[in-house]
Design a protein around this motif. Structure first.
Motif, PDB file in Angstrom:
ATOM      1  N   THR A  15     -50.893  25.287   2.189  1.00 30.47           N
ATOM      2  CA  THR A  15     -51.571  24.199   2.885  1.00 30.47           C
ATOM      3  C   THR A  15     -52.918  23.910   2.223  1.00 30.47           C
ATOM      4  O   THR A  15     -53.375  22.773   2.191  1.00 30.47           O
ATOM      5  CB  THR A  15     -51.771  24.591   4.369  1.00 30.47           C
ATOM      6  OG1 THR A  15     -50.502  24.986   4.904  1.00 30.47           O
ATOM      7  CG2 THR A  15     -52.308  23.436   5.177  1.00 30.47           C
ATOM      8  N   ASP A  17     -56.063  24.607   3.083  1.00 32.94           N
ATOM      9  CA  ASP A  17     -56.977  23.968   4.038  1.00 32.94           C
ATOM     10  C   ASP A  17     -58.049  24.966   4.471  1.00 32.94           C
ATOM     11  O   ASP A  17     -58.060  25.368   5.634  1.00 32.94           O
ATOM     12  CB  ASP A  17     -56.160  23.462   5.233  1.00 32.94           C
ATOM     13  CG  ASP A  17     -56.942  22.462   6.077  1.00 32.94           C
ATOM     14  OD1 ASP A  17     -57.971  21.966   5.595  1.00 32.94           O
ATOM     15  OD2 ASP A  17     -56.505  22.188   7.212  1.00 32.94           O
ATOM     16  N   ASN A  45     -47.477  18.516   1.936  1.00 29.21           N
ATOM     17  CA  ASN A  45     -47.854  17.285   2.635  1.00 29.21           C
ATOM     18  C   ASN A  45     -48.027  17.569   4.120  1.00 29.21           C
ATOM     19  O   ASN A  45     -49.121  17.456   4.658  1.00 29.21           O
ATOM     20  CB  ASN A  45     -46.794  16.207   2.423  1.00 29.21           C
ATOM     21  CG  ASN A  45     -47.199  14.902   3.087  1.00 29.21           C
ATOM     22  OD1 ASN A  45     -48.238  14.353   2.749  1.00 29.21           O
ATOM     23  ND2 ASN A  45     -46.413  14.431   4.037  1.00 29.21           N
ATOM     24  N   ASP A  46     -46.930  17.927   4.752  1.00 32.59           N
ATOM     25  CA  ASP A  46     -46.975  18.272   6.177  1.00 32.59           C
ATOM     26  C   ASP A  46     -46.381  19.668   6.328  1.00 32.59           C
ATOM     27  O   ASP A  46     -45.165  19.835   6.304  1.00 32.59           O
ATOM     28  CB  ASP A  46     -46.173  17.250   6.991  1.00 32.59           C
ATOM     29  CG  ASP A  46     -46.017  17.675   8.452  1.00 32.59           C
ATOM     30  OD1 ASP A  46     -46.632  18.682   8.872  1.00 32.59           O
ATOM     31  OD2 ASP A  46     -45.249  17.018   9.177  1.00 32.59           O
ATOM     32  N   TRP A  48     -44.927  21.886   8.205  1.00 35.98           N
ATOM     33  CA  TRP A  48     -44.339  21.738   9.536  1.00 35.98           C
ATOM     34  C   TRP A  48     -44.410  23.023  10.350  1.00 35.98           C
ATOM     35  O   TRP A  48     -44.449  22.970  11.573  1.00 35.98           O
ATOM     36  CB  TRP A  48     -42.891  21.243   9.416  1.00 35.98           C
ATOM     37  CG  TRP A  48     -42.036  22.129   8.547  1.00 35.98           C
ATOM     38  CD1 TRP A  48     -42.037  22.155   7.183  1.00 35.98           C
ATOM     39  CD2 TRP A  48     -41.105  23.121   8.968  1.00 35.98           C
ATOM     40  NE1 TRP A  48     -41.159  23.103   6.722  1.00 35.98           N
ATOM     41  CE2 TRP A  48     -40.559  23.714   7.794  1.00 35.98           C
ATOM     42  CE3 TRP A  48     -40.660  23.568  10.209  1.00 35.98           C
ATOM     43  CZ2 TRP A  48     -39.609  24.728   7.842  1.00 35.98           C
ATOM     44  CZ3 TRP A  48     -39.702  24.575  10.247  1.00 35.98           C
ATOM     45  CH2 TRP A  48     -39.193  25.143   9.086  1.00 35.98           C
ATOM     46  N   SER A  51     -48.281  22.773  11.541  1.00 42.57           N
ATOM     47  CA  SER A  51     -48.965  21.574  12.007  1.00 42.57           C
ATOM     48  C   SER A  51     -49.059  21.486  13.534  1.00 42.57           C
ATOM     49  O   SER A  51     -49.891  20.739  14.035  1.00 42.57           O
ATOM     50  CB  SER A  51     -48.346  20.317  11.396  1.00 42.57           C
ATOM     51  OG  SER A  51     -46.955  20.425  11.295  1.00 42.57           O
ATOM     52  N   VAL A  56     -54.326  19.856  10.893  1.00 38.90           N
ATOM     53  CA  VAL A  56     -54.438  20.139   9.458  1.00 38.90           C
ATOM     54  C   VAL A  56     -55.216  18.977   8.826  1.00 38.90           C
ATOM     55  O   VAL A  56     -55.035  17.825   9.194  1.00 38.90           O
ATOM     56  CB  VAL A  56     -53.026  20.283   8.845  1.00 38.90           C
ATOM     57  CG1 VAL A  56     -53.077  20.376   7.328  1.00 38.90           C
ATOM     58  CG2 VAL A  56     -52.324  21.501   9.432  1.00 38.90           C
ATOM     59  N   ALA A  59     -53.966  15.224   3.795  1.00 36.73           N
ATOM     60  CA  ALA A  59     -53.399  15.715   2.531  1.00 36.73           C
ATOM     61  C   ALA A  59     -54.281  15.322   1.344  1.00 36.73           C
ATOM     62  O   ALA A  59     -54.453  16.108   0.411  1.00 36.73           O
ATOM     63  CB  ALA A  59     -51.984  15.163   2.353  1.00 36.73           C
ATOM     64  N   ILE A  83     -46.857  15.656  -1.635  1.00 36.64           N
ATOM     65  CA  ILE A  83     -47.634  14.609  -0.961  1.00 36.64           C
ATOM     66  C   ILE A  83     -47.065  13.236  -1.312  1.00 36.64           C
ATOM     67  O   ILE A  83     -46.914  12.367  -0.445  1.00 36.64           O
ATOM     68  CB  ILE A  83     -49.123  14.738  -1.346  1.00 36.64           C
ATOM     69  CG1 ILE A  83     -49.669  16.063  -0.792  1.00 36.64           C
ATOM     70  CG2 ILE A  83     -49.931  13.551  -0.827  1.00 36.64           C
ATOM     71  CD1 ILE A  83     -51.060  16.414  -1.265  1.00 36.64           C
ATOM     72  N   PRO A  88     -42.253  15.917   6.266  1.00 37.00           N
ATOM     73  CA  PRO A  88     -42.377  17.374   6.361  1.00 37.00           C
ATOM     74  C   PRO A  88     -42.028  18.015   5.027  1.00 37.00           C
ATOM     75  O   PRO A  88     -41.132  17.548   4.333  1.00 37.00           O
ATOM     76  CB  PRO A  88     -41.363  17.772   7.443  1.00 37.00           C
ATOM     77  CG  PRO A  88     -40.507  16.591   7.668  1.00 37.00           C
ATOM     78  CD  PRO A  88     -41.205  15.378   7.129  1.00 37.00           C
ATOM     79  N   THR A  89     -42.754  19.057   4.675  1.00 33.62           N
ATOM     80  CA  THR A  89     -42.594  19.660   3.353  1.00 33.62           C
ATOM     81  C   THR A  89     -41.610  20.813   3.399  1.00 33.62           C
ATOM     82  O   THR A  89     -41.846  21.808   4.095  1.00 33.62           O
ATOM     83  CB  THR A  89     -43.960  20.156   2.846  1.00 33.62           C
ATOM     84  OG1 THR A  89     -44.805  19.015   2.721  1.00 33.62           O
ATOM     85  CG2 THR A  89     -43.826  20.854   1.502  1.00 33.62           C
TER      86      THR A  89
END
Ligand code: ATP
Ligand code: MG
Length: 198
Positions: A15, A17, A45-46, A48, A51, A56, A59, A83, A88-89
């Motif tokens: 992620t 982040d 990207n997401d 899942w 999230s 989060v 991106a 991204i 969802p990734t």
């Protein structure tokens, strides 16, 4: 004609982040110890599985921070395909994309010990494990051996940093020196990230 040796590509998914010195240390340790050509940070990207727990960061900002973390570090790069794909990734989809584009590339999927223990909860884990060699790096707060998961173990000098701790430090107004790079810290400040308690 002899065929050129296949490219040996490491991927460190996450992620990010934010991205931090633990990510960079893990990528560099695997690059050197397995003799890879390159290790790319693969920015989800997401994510899942995460999230639902908290907001989060966008991106685009996580991507900018990932690029800042590895800029000027030879052998490290960033892959933004998850991204660009959106939604969802799922790592399985990503590995299939790379395999389609570069059938001869040998993929080493790098995960920390915490993540390795959860791999069977991923989407289509059998595809992930079929298309890549799993590389497991130690993490200070997790057992180094993961029962039931087959992979290559790489020992790195432990870097006791997580994105969670960084978010908490920002919320508490504490310094990020020795946690991430000054460039990443500057992007965090510019975008006012993590000010609310995480
Ligand atoms: P969070 O605290 O939000 O979960 P994180 O620090 O675990 O963040 P992620 O983006 O979730 O960072 O991690 C991406 C990948 O990097 C995972 O496979 C994780 O295990 C690995 N990783 C993260 N920090 C370290 C570290 N300090 N040492 C080794 N591997 C790490
Ligand atoms: Mg994590």
């Amino acid at each position: 004609m002899p065929q050129p040796a296949p490219e040996r590509l490491g991927l460190l998914g996450g992620t990010f982040d934010p991205p931090h010195l633990g990510h960079r240390g893990a990528a560099l340790a695997v690059l050197a110890q397995l003799g890879l050509h390159r290790v790319d940070l693969l920015v989800a990207n997401d994510p899942w599985q995460k999230s639902g727990d908290r907001a989060v960061s966008p991106a685009a900002v996580r991507l900018e921070m990932a690029r800042a973390l590895v800029t000027d570090t030879p052998g490290l790069g960033v892959d933004d395909r998850e991204i660009r794909r959106g939604g969802p990734t799922y790592t399985a989809d990503t590995l299939e994309d790379i395999r389609r584009e570069s059938p001869n590339t040998e993929i080493f999927l790098i995960v920390g010990a915490d993540t390795a223990g959860r791999i069977h909860s991923w989407h289509r884990p059998e595809v992930v494990l079929a298309l890549s060699t799993l590389v497991i790096v130690n993490r200070t707060d997790h057992a180094p051996d993961i029962p039931g998961v087959t992979g290559v173990y790489v020992q790195m000098d432990p870097v006791n940093v997580s994105s969670t701790v960084i978010r908490q430090r920002v919320a508490a107004g504490e310094s990020l020196d020795n946690f991430t790079t000054p460039e990443v810290a500057r992007i965090i400040a510019q975008n006012n990230l993590y000010k609310a308690q995480q």
